[in-house]
Write an enzyme that holds these catalytic residues in place. Structure first.
Site, PDB file in Angstrom:
ATOM      1  N   ARG A   8      17.254  17.894   0.314  1.00 18.43           N
ATOM      2  CA  ARG A   8      15.846  17.676  -0.016  1.00 18.43           C
ATOM      3  C   ARG A   8      15.228  18.960  -0.551  1.00 18.43           C
ATOM      4  NH1 ARG A   8      13.815  12.736  -0.299  1.00 18.43           N
ATOM      5  NH2 ARG A   8      14.144  12.192   1.871  1.00 18.43           N
ATOM      6  N   ARG A  54      -1.670  -2.639  10.357  1.00 17.50           N
ATOM      7  CA  ARG A  54      -2.468  -1.419  10.221  1.00 17.50           C
ATOM      8  C   ARG A  54      -3.112  -1.293   8.831  1.00 17.50           C
ATOM      9  NH1 ARG A  54      -0.776   3.904   9.071  1.00 17.50           N
ATOM     10  NH2 ARG A  54       1.306   3.082   8.714  1.00 17.50           N
ATOM     11  N   SER A  55      -2.376  -1.690   7.791  1.00 17.35           N
ATOM     12  CA  SER A  55      -2.914  -1.523   6.430  1.00 17.35           C
ATOM     13  C   SER A  55      -3.615  -2.776   5.918  1.00 17.35           C
ATOM     14  CB  SER A  55      -1.792  -1.136   5.466  1.00 17.35           C
ATOM     15  OG  SER A  55      -1.299   0.140   5.766  1.00 17.35           O
ATOM     16  N   THR A 104       0.816  -1.215   0.000  1.00 11.07           N
ATOM     17  CA  THR A 104       0.000   0.000   0.000  1.00 11.07           C
ATOM     18  C   THR A 104       0.854   1.271   0.000  1.00 11.07           C
ATOM     19  OG1 THR A 104      -0.111   0.030   2.414  1.00 11.07           O
ATOM     20  CG2 THR A 104      -1.865  -1.158   1.263  1.00 11.07           C
ATOM     21  N   GLY A 105       2.162   1.130   0.142  1.00 16.43           N
ATOM     22  CA  GLY A 105       3.054   2.301   0.175  1.00 16.43           C
ATOM     23  C   GLY A 105       3.321   2.866  -1.210  1.00 16.43           C
ATOM     24  N   CYS A 132      17.840   5.007  -3.795  1.00 19.58           N
ATOM     25  CA  CYS A 132      17.388   5.669  -5.016  1.00 19.58           C
ATOM     26  C   CYS A 132      18.453   6.592  -5.631  1.00 19.58           C
ATOM     27  CB  CYS A 132      16.118   6.473  -4.747  1.00 19.58           C
ATOM     28  SG  CYS A 132      16.177   7.467  -3.239  1.00 19.58           S
ATOM     29  N   VAL A 182       6.148   3.133  -2.909  1.00 22.87           N
ATOM     30  CA  VAL A 182       6.981   2.260  -3.740  1.00 22.87           C
ATOM     31  C   VAL A 182       6.255   0.956  -4.036  1.00 22.87           C
ATOM     32  CG1 VAL A 182       9.139   0.959  -3.837  1.00 22.87           C
ATOM     33  CG2 VAL A 182       9.141   3.308  -2.944  1.00 22.87           C
ATOM     34  N   HIS A 198      14.604  12.759  -8.688  1.00 22.65           N
ATOM     35  CA  HIS A 198      15.842  13.236  -8.060  1.00 22.65           C
ATOM     36  C   HIS A 198      16.766  13.783  -9.150  1.00 22.65           C
ATOM     37  CE1 HIS A 198      14.584  11.539  -4.405  1.00 22.65           C
ATOM     38  NE2 HIS A 198      15.419  10.528  -4.259  1.00 22.65           N
ATOM     39  N   GLY A 237      10.602  10.556  -2.050  1.00 23.79           N
ATOM     40  CA  GLY A 237      11.568   9.621  -1.470  1.00 23.79           C
ATOM     41  C   GLY A 237      11.372   9.442   0.019  1.00 23.79           C
TER      42      GLY A 237
END
Lengths: 349, 349
Positions: B244, B42-43, B14-15, B131, B17, B251, B162
């Site tokens: 950042r 949790r997910s 679910t993230g 990354c 990535v 990136h 990221g």
């Protein structure tokens, strides 16, 4: 002894830097006997504030400089090329914030913390360096003086206000349009007069000013050439990559240096910078203390942090250098030059 | 011959990535016989889409990996440390996108364009690099192979995605609040678990991940150590400053390199990169053509441009390297590793 005040003109008084010049002359209490705000024909008639007084901006012509002792120029290179010699002819000293005269070998290019004494050689015009150069040489000069400097490599993170008030508006307008899922239509950045324009909001654009034949941008070449000239060292190795960011005010720089001397420690460099004029050290990784553009905006100093040894080269160091590009990068440095001229007895003679 | 398909699990489905992993497996037609989406407790229960089918996410436990042949992990280092060995015990090959195992000398750290053959040494777990490392080594490997590589110095311009979907929300919310003259309240960036949080909108923050004792951030040390490991060269000099930016995805990197060989030209490097797998050359200053984060987002390749000679060092070159940090920087590289494993006959044995 200084006089009670000087007759000062500000050329480009309605622009972003010109406005900061007026504010800085007032805030630092430069002795101004009279202030003449000048501009292009287009902006003439506008009002500007100085010491609580509303002044009417006049069109800059050669005759505007009759009786002017000090003229601060920030209205673009072509205006400086046309009018700065006219101002000098009429007896004014010119501090020019454009790139028009910076690399002229008869014209001093001055950052007072670094090469104030070069002012003594002036022949009427003094050049104010490029914003991204100024903050870097302020940070590096104490290190150069103490340990020697062999090499400088910088990647910049530059704010849009360096491209003028219209560029700031473009950035915020694009932000708003993107947040509202509207089409954007880039018209100014990265370079007002160039062929193509790109989104600056939520982006990083590796072009500031026009490209030169050698693949570098003019902004990069300014950093390279001006640094050598200000530090009086043609053998200094300087490399630069200049990048525009969606930041309103405050240029940040990732700087790598190699010193001449062996065995220099990070602590020595920190102590040196802490004692140096015009620098605030913000360097405590444990407390997440490092310079940030949003903190530096509106402040006079150059902020330095994240100083650390290169892991391969014992003479190599990395650091993060941040300053307000409209203040130390432009208006403040011009006014500091005026103060230095006065201190050295070069003004109003 | 490859089988008709493999039994694949995605941990962290679910993230940001994880979602890209599902999309990339589908888009590149990796032979999937069954897809098991896993997540934290949790997910669990959420739905994800794969090939038009709605799948229910299950809580990842050791037993989830019974009968799984390939498990792609991207749910944080602690999850990988706890569950990747359990998956291997049950016969799965793990491709792990966290930093948990990257520097373990028994675990290959793989970018297929660079060191695909290292997969042959795997003992169950393969690490996917950071990354910012991946895109840089893709750009540099053709140069290293042809001319040798002595030194790499990088300053990064990294996107908020990221740091996860919450960081993206924080950036856009702050933007909106600043445009509306509202107070902002930074809670996530620069590092979710760290003590202090700073404004990311209209700013540039020189901290990604936690600080180490040596003054470098963990992100910087990842770039330094992972590059040496992937390129099998401990003597390679690597330096990094990681920053950042308020960019959603993509990136950018300002990269300086020194090659071993004398007399290399910019043209040779351009020609080399143009022919290299996974790279798109975007380098024509006259046409203002250079890589941009906003262009690279959503694309698979690593984009390289602004290649130019250092003005002091004939073996030195500068360039600008941009890639989608969620694709080539994470999900795509993991799926490419899966394809390489299959090609080398290492999958589903």
């Amino acid at each position: 002894m200084s006089k009670l005040g000087y007759r000062v003109a500000v050329v480009g008084a309605t622009g972003a830097v010109g406005q900061q010049m007026l504010k800085t002359l007032e805030r630092l209490e430069f002795p101004v006997a009279s202030l003449l705000p000048l501009s292009s024909k287009r902006s003439a008639g506008k009002k500007v504030l100085f010491k609580g007084e509303e002044l009417t901006v006049q069109e800059a012509t050669p005759d505007s400089f009759e009786n002017i002792e000090l003229a601060l120029f920030s209205a673009g290179g072509s205006v400086s090329k046309a009018l700065a010699p006219e101002a000098v002819k009429r007896g004014a000293i010119v501090v020019d914030n454009t790139s028009a005269f910076r690399m002229d070998e008869n014209i001093p290019l001055v950052v007072p913390e670094v090469n104030e004494q070069d002012l003594k050689e002036h022949q009427g015009i003094i050049a104010n360096p490029n914003c991204s150069t100024i903050q870097m040489v302020v940070a590096l000069e104490p290190i150069r003086k103490a340990f020697g400097l062999k090499r400088v490599m910088v990647s910049t993170y530059q704010a849009v206000s360096g491209a003028g008030a219209e560029a700031v508006d473009e950035m915020y307008n694009q932000s708003r349009q993107i947040l509202n899922n509207e089409e954007i239509n880039p018209e100014i950045l990265p370079v007002g007069g160039d062929k193509k324009h790109y989104q600056i909001a939520y982006n990083a654009v590796p072009q500031i000013d026009l490209f030169q034949e050698n693949g570098y941008t003019f902004e990069e070449m300014k950093m390279i050439n001006e640094t050598k000239k200000i530090m009086h060292d043609d053998s200094l190795q300087v490399a630069a990559t200049c990048v525009r960011l969606p930041v309103e005010t405050g240029h940040s720089e990732s700087v790598y240096i190699e010193v001449e001397q062996d065995g220099v420690s990070v602590e020595e460099i920190k102590n040196l910078l802490q004692e140096s004029q015009g620098i605030t050290l913000q360097d405590d990784p444990k407390e997440q203390l490092y310079p940030l553009a949003t903190d530096a905006a509106g402040k006079d100093d150059v902020f330095v942090g994240r100083i650390r040894h290169d892991l391969d080269n014992t003479k190599g160091f990395h650091m993060w250098v941040v300053a307000d590009n409209l203040l130390k990068g432009a208006a403040l440095n011009s006014v500091q030059i005026a103060f230095s001229l006065e201190k050295l007895g070069l003004l109003g003679k």
